[in-house]
Write an enzyme that holds these catalytic residues in place. Structure first.
Site, mmCIF file in Angstrom:
data_model
loop_
_atom_site.group_PDB
_atom_site.id
_atom_site.type_symbol
_atom_site.label_atom_id
_atom_site.label_comp_id
_atom_site.label_asym_id
_atom_site.label_seq_id
_atom_site.Cartn_x
_atom_site.Cartn_y
_atom_site.Cartn_z
ATOM 1 N N ASN A 226 -7.016 -2.952 14.511
ATOM 2 C CA ASN A 226 -8.416 -3.184 14.136
ATOM 3 C C ASN A 226 -8.567 -4.369 13.168
ATOM 4 O O ASN A 226 -9.625 -4.559 12.600
ATOM 5 C CB ASN A 226 -9.025 -1.913 13.513
ATOM 6 C CG ASN A 226 -8.345 -1.535 12.199
ATOM 7 O OD1 ASN A 226 -7.441 -2.212 11.732
ATOM 8 N ND2 ASN A 226 -8.783 -0.435 11.614
ATOM 9 N N ASP B 251 0.815 -1.215 0.000
ATOM 10 C CA ASP B 251 0.000 0.000 0.000
ATOM 11 C C ASP B 251 0.847 1.263 0.000
ATOM 12 O O ASP B 251 2.059 1.219 0.185
ATOM 13 C CB ASP B 251 -0.963 -0.009 1.204
ATOM 14 C CG ASP B 251 -0.261 -0.428 2.507
ATOM 15 O OD1 ASP B 251 0.980 -0.313 2.576
ATOM 16 O OD2 ASP B 251 -0.951 -0.861 3.432
#
Ligand code: PGA
Length: 262
Positions: free
Chosen positions: A136, A67
């Protein structure tokens, strides 16, 4: 999933680098999927050491990073391209022209994702994908509720991720809230996956990944669908797992078998 619990982050890096070194010794022109963040740093240090000792070479390697932030040019100090150059590429014999990071400064971000997917396919697919995990449960920047069939595309970062990553930015510095990331389907196509997690802050995400249901709220749980994934975690990151004894027992048996055949 193969769960490898290590006593600390150093041992986790040793274990992870073993899989990379093994691959590079058997396939010099391997295609590596690489990650950024704090977690892979020790693994990169270990790989650099192995390179310096002449154990491995990156000369023929092609790499694809997971990313990149949207809005940062490759030469921005906080870009993931800069991170990779600084922490791995400049310290080994990799050919920089064969290292790829999704373009955070693409003129047409909608076209950039499919183009990145095409490049991965043209390179022969990813042999070994390294992953960290967000507190998360994100992998790459596939935040909770990402589609399990997602491909490289633009994602909006959650407030939690922006906060977690704010430590890398000065208080008055522009911090992107968008990223371009490989999708979950892209990651699941890698022939082998190594996910590393260390520290108590990752314990809930690790438990949800390994022992929770396959669930969009924990994108890393999608790895339950992958046939060759190693989850390498230190004791703190493993602290919320229920089947720890079983994982340790299995690892002990495998280490003994490996020792017999090496
Ligand atoms: P970290 O990030 O290694 O900096 O904790 C991991 C991730 O967000 O994937």
């Amino acid at each position: 999933m193969e769960v490898i619990i290590t006593k600390d982050a150093d041992e986790a890096a040793q274990r992870a680098s073993y899989f990379f070194a093994n691959l590079l010794k058997t396939k010099a022109n391997a295609v590596l999927g690489l990650a950024t963040g704090s977690t892979p740093l020790k693994t990169y240090e270990t790989l650099i050491q192995k390179y310096k000792e002449g154990e491995i070479s990156f000369k023929e390697v092609t790499s694809f990073n997971l990313d990149e932030y949207v809005g940062l040019s490759p030469d921005h100090p906080q870009s993931y391209r800069s991170f990779m150059n600084e922490n791995l590429f400049s310290k080994v014999d990799i050919d920089l022209t064969k290292t790829f990071v999704p373009p955070g400064d693409a003129k047409n971000p909608l076209e950039a994702g499919p183009a990145y997917e095409k490049m991965i396919i043209e390179a022969g697919g990813i042999d070994l994908q390294l992953l960290g995990i967000g507190a998360n449960g994100h992998i790459g920047f596939n935040e909770p509720t990402s589609s399990m069939r997602s491909r490289t595309r633009i994602k909006t970062l959650t407030e939690k991720t922006v906060k977690d990553n704010s430590r890398f930015f000065a208080p008055d510095e522009f911090q992107p809230s968008l990223a371009i990331t490989m999708g979950i389907a892209t990651i699941l196509e890698a022939r082998q996956v190594v996910l590393i997690a260390t520290g108590e802050g990752k314990a809930d995400a690790v438990a949800a990944t390994i022992e929770g249901p396959l669930c969009a709220m924990c994108p890393a749980s999608s790895l339950q669908l992958h046939e060759n994934t190693k989850i390498i975690i230190d004791e703190a990151a493993a602290s919320k797992l229920k089947l720890t004894e079983y994982y340790n027992y299995t690892l002990d048996k495998q280490d003994k078998i490996l020792a017999e055949f090496s």
